[in-house]
Scaffold this motif. Structure first.
Motif, PDB file in Angstrom:
ATOM      1  N   LYS A 127       0.211  -3.208   8.890  1.00 59.89           N
ATOM      2  CA  LYS A 127      -0.862  -3.803   7.818  1.00 59.89           C
ATOM      3  C   LYS A 127      -1.604  -2.963   6.879  1.00 59.89           C
ATOM      4  O   LYS A 127      -1.684  -3.159   5.630  1.00 59.89           O
ATOM      5  CB  LYS A 127      -1.866  -4.884   8.571  1.00 59.89           C
ATOM      6  CG  LYS A 127      -2.880  -5.423   7.818  1.00 59.89           C
ATOM      7  CD  LYS A 127      -3.719  -6.475   8.639  1.00 59.89           C
ATOM      8  CE  LYS A 127      -4.762  -7.203   7.721  1.00 59.89           C
ATOM      9  NZ  LYS A 127      -5.441  -8.055   8.480  1.00 59.89           N
ATOM     10  N   GLU A 128      -2.151  -1.609   7.698  1.00 62.00           N
ATOM     11  CA  GLU A 128      -2.853  -0.755   6.710  1.00 62.00           C
ATOM     12  C   GLU A 128      -1.809  -0.244   5.661  1.00 62.00           C
ATOM     13  O   GLU A 128      -2.589   0.295   4.722  1.00 62.00           O
ATOM     14  CB  GLU A 128      -3.580   0.258   7.533  1.00 62.00           C
ATOM     15  CG  GLU A 128      -4.666  -0.297   8.512  1.00 62.00           C
ATOM     16  CD  GLU A 128      -5.187   0.602   9.451  1.00 62.00           C
ATOM     17  OE1 GLU A 128      -4.577   1.924   9.337  1.00 62.00           O
ATOM     18  OE2 GLU A 128      -6.118   0.548   9.964  1.00 62.00           O
ATOM     19  N   ASN A 129      -0.571  -0.031   5.879  1.00 62.51           N
ATOM     20  CA  ASN A 129       0.414   0.644   5.221  1.00 62.51           C
ATOM     21  C   ASN A 129       1.454  -0.353   4.504  1.00 62.51           C
ATOM     22  O   ASN A 129       2.365   0.001   4.144  1.00 62.51           O
ATOM     23  CB  ASN A 129       0.946   1.605   5.873  1.00 62.51           C
ATOM     24  CG  ASN A 129       0.083   2.649   6.451  1.00 62.51           C
ATOM     25  OD1 ASN A 129      -0.447   3.711   5.774  1.00 62.51           O
ATOM     26  ND2 ASN A 129      -0.392   2.742   7.722  1.00 62.51           N
ATOM     27  N   SER A 130       0.930  -1.706   4.241  1.00 62.69           N
ATOM     28  CA  SER A 130       1.824  -2.628   3.806  1.00 62.69           C
ATOM     29  C   SER A 130       2.393  -2.104   2.333  1.00 62.69           C
ATOM     30  O   SER A 130       3.624  -2.774   1.953  1.00 62.69           O
ATOM     31  CB  SER A 130       1.056  -3.956   3.976  1.00 62.69           C
ATOM     32  OG  SER A 130      -0.170  -4.029   2.874  1.00 62.69           O
ATOM     33  N   ASN A 131       1.683  -1.623   1.606  1.00 63.78           N
ATOM     34  CA  ASN A 131       2.334  -1.406   0.222  1.00 63.78           C
ATOM     35  C   ASN A 131       3.433  -0.197   0.414  1.00 63.78           C
ATOM     36  O   ASN A 131       3.851   0.154  -0.942  1.00 63.78           O
ATOM     37  CB  ASN A 131       1.306  -1.148  -0.711  1.00 63.78           C
ATOM     38  CG  ASN A 131       0.373  -2.371  -0.873  1.00 63.78           C
ATOM     39  OD1 ASN A 131       0.987  -3.396  -0.905  1.00 63.78           O
ATOM     40  ND2 ASN A 131      -0.984  -2.187  -1.159  1.00 63.78           N
ATOM     41  N   SER A 132       3.335   0.572   1.335  1.00 64.58           N
ATOM     42  CA  SER A 132       4.362   1.883   1.531  1.00 64.58           C
ATOM     43  C   SER A 132       5.533   1.302   1.945  1.00 64.58           C
ATOM     44  O   SER A 132       5.653   0.296   2.650  1.00 64.58           O
ATOM     45  CB  SER A 132       3.534   2.794   2.128  1.00 64.58           C
ATOM     46  OG  SER A 132       3.685   2.509   3.601  1.00 64.58           O
ATOM     47  N   LEU A 133       6.457   2.210   1.773  1.00 64.29           N
ATOM     48  CA  LEU A 133       8.033   1.981   2.439  1.00 64.29           C
ATOM     49  C   LEU A 133       7.843   1.966   4.023  1.00 64.29           C
ATOM     50  O   LEU A 133       8.615   1.262   4.451  1.00 64.29           O
ATOM     51  CB  LEU A 133       9.025   3.007   1.675  1.00 64.29           C
ATOM     52  CG  LEU A 133      10.125   2.568   2.182  1.00 64.29           C
ATOM     53  CD1 LEU A 133      11.004   1.309   2.111  1.00 64.29           C
ATOM     54  CD2 LEU A 133      11.213   3.843   1.644  1.00 64.29           C
TER      55      LEU A 133
END
Length: 471
Positions: free
Chosen positions: A169-175
């Motif tokens: 969730k915290e890194n949802s915009n990363s691959l």
């Protein structure tokens, strides 16, 4: 890769807009031998595409570099033995360094300049820590079984799941986050109660299947270059879909529809290609209908975004051959000459069931299958007839085969006119090729191994009896 190799190659050249300065990845691997290592990106979970090779020096230093940027995705570092040594998430930042050693690749991995790979290894290291705790507790359990130890293990497993969900969730915009999200399990709501008061498990299954793809980003083409997409496709088709043609077609269209809506040409191409390729060699009776449907709708219908004229022509030819031979169709006309010189049309056979056996008298598999077919016929001759069609151009071998195996009771046929193209007319690409027909000469099975005839006929008879009982 079994089929459409030319299509597979086409994927290599499809890419989104990338950075313009190429790539340079410098690494130091303590303990590695001075030998070439390979950098490749995933293409599904069982395949990869090599992008570069670098030779480690005596100190374990190596550099991968190129003038053009790498396609973004999950990459693997391979040893000369082709064993996977490490993974890297390569995004827009393609000028970075890494260092590790052969003793503890994950634990000692240090990365600078690649935020996505840094996230990836942060997550991996945390998992290693959790799993080490579980391993220690499981070792204790072997010496002493107690509820407290098991409770601790269960608690750590809950922490792993919570960490997994929070990290994704915290890194949802990363691959890295998208790879983790794509693999995440769906959170199931409380199931409604059945009339007997028990939870409705069927409702839960349908809910799970309907929401199975919720966490997968069909707009992100980079997920093609990870193991996530193929794994999800396999589970959705093989485990969550009833294995009959109509259900398989519906599930395949559903997934492809989501890919088309997502807008990524490469993701669309992968889903169409992979599902069509899997359907080309079906494991279920009547499964050829899935291939014909997908080929006609997406390849011949012009929806498939990556293709060429030769691919379309090959598929069109295959569909033209298979479509008249699908389960449920009337077997095309076939008339061959028997050993007495008499023309024997297949349509003239009067039997509840007919097994059409296309074979080559000199074929090893045909010789192995013949005794099993003979035993099946002897057991079922009151309801079954065998129409044995030799596809070879050797009449003496054909007659010798009949004598050697003692199968004179079958109806045997040979094409003395040499006008029949068994490959194009009856899809005889390998021998033996078996069709099972009902009394109206309707195809009820094709490509069935001789050894499975008994089981299939038993199943088919029971299904007919069940359907009759419902009327």
């Amino acid at each position: 890769m079994r089929k459409y190799y030319f299509l597979f190659i086409a994927f290599i050249f499809i890419s989104a807009v990338q950075a313009q300065n190429g790539y340079q990845i410098k690494g130091t691997i303590k303990g590695v031998k001075p030998e070439p290592l390979t950098l490749a990106h995933y293409f599904g979970y069982g395949q990869y595409i090599v992008k570069d090779t670098a030779v480690a020096d005596a100190n374990g230093n190596l550099t991968f570099s190129g003038d053009k940027p790498l396609l973004e995705g999950l990459y693997m570092l391979l040893l000369p033995s082709k064993r996977r040594f490490a993974d890297f998430v390569i995004g827009k930042e393609q000028n970075f360094t890494f260092s590790t050693d052969t003793a503890n690749v994950i634990g000692n991995m240090k990365i600078e300049g690649s935020p996505d790979s840094e996230r990836f290894y942060k997550y991996q290291k945390q998992l290693v820590g959790y799993n080490s705790e579980i391993g220690f507790l499981q070792a204790q359990q072997k010496l002493r079984q107690d509820m407290m130890t098991q409770a601790k293990i269960n608690n750590i497993r809950r922490q792993i799941m919570e960490y997994y969900q929070e990290f994704a969730k915290e890194n949802s915009n990363s691959l890295t986050g998208k790879i983790l999200s794509a693999s995440a399990e769906i959170q199931l709501p409380a199931a409604p109660k059945r009339p007997d008061g028990r939870p409705d498990s069927a409702w839960l299954f349908h809910y799970y299947k309907a929401h199975y793809w919720d966490n997968f980003d069909f707009s992100d083409e980079r997920l093609v270059r990870t193991p996530a997409l193929q794994r999800k496709l396999d589970r959705y088709i093989q485990e969550l879909t009833f294995q009959d043609p109509d259900s398989l077609i519906k599930s395949s269209d559903f997934v492809i529809g989501k890919a088309l809506k997502g807008g990524s040409k490469e993701l669309q191409a992968y889903c169409i290609w992979y599902l069509t390729n899997q359907a080309e060699n079906p494991t279920t009776i009547g499964g050829d209908a899935v291939f014909v449907h997908l080929a006609e709708k997406y390849y011949l219908g012009g929806i498939m975004p990556i293709t060429d004229s030769s691919t379309v022509q090959n598929i069109r030819s295959k569909v033209k051959t298979i479509k008249p031979l699908l389960v449920g169709k009337i077997m095309p006309a076939l008339a061959l000459t028997d050993t007495a010189g008499k023309l024997r049309p297949l349509a003239d056979l009067k039997a509840k069931y007919t097994v059409v056996f296309f074979y080559d008298p000199d074929c090893g598999h045909c010789k192995e299958s013949t005794p099993a077919l003979k035993a099946f016929y002897e057991k079922n001759k009151t309801t079954v007839q065998v129409y044995a069609a030799s596809v070879a151009r050797a009449p003496e071998q054909w007659k010798k085969y009949i004598r050697d195996f003692g199968v004179g009771e079958w109806v045997h046929g040979y094409d003395y006119t040499f006008r029949i193209d068994f490959r194009k007319d009856f899809d005889v690409t390998t021998t033996p090729m078996v069709y099972v027909l009902d009394q109206d000469k309707k195809i009820i099975a094709r490509r069935l191994p001789v050894e499975q005839l008994e089981g299939f006929m038993d199943f088919y008879e029971k299904r007919l009896a069940y359907e009759k009982s419902l009327k």
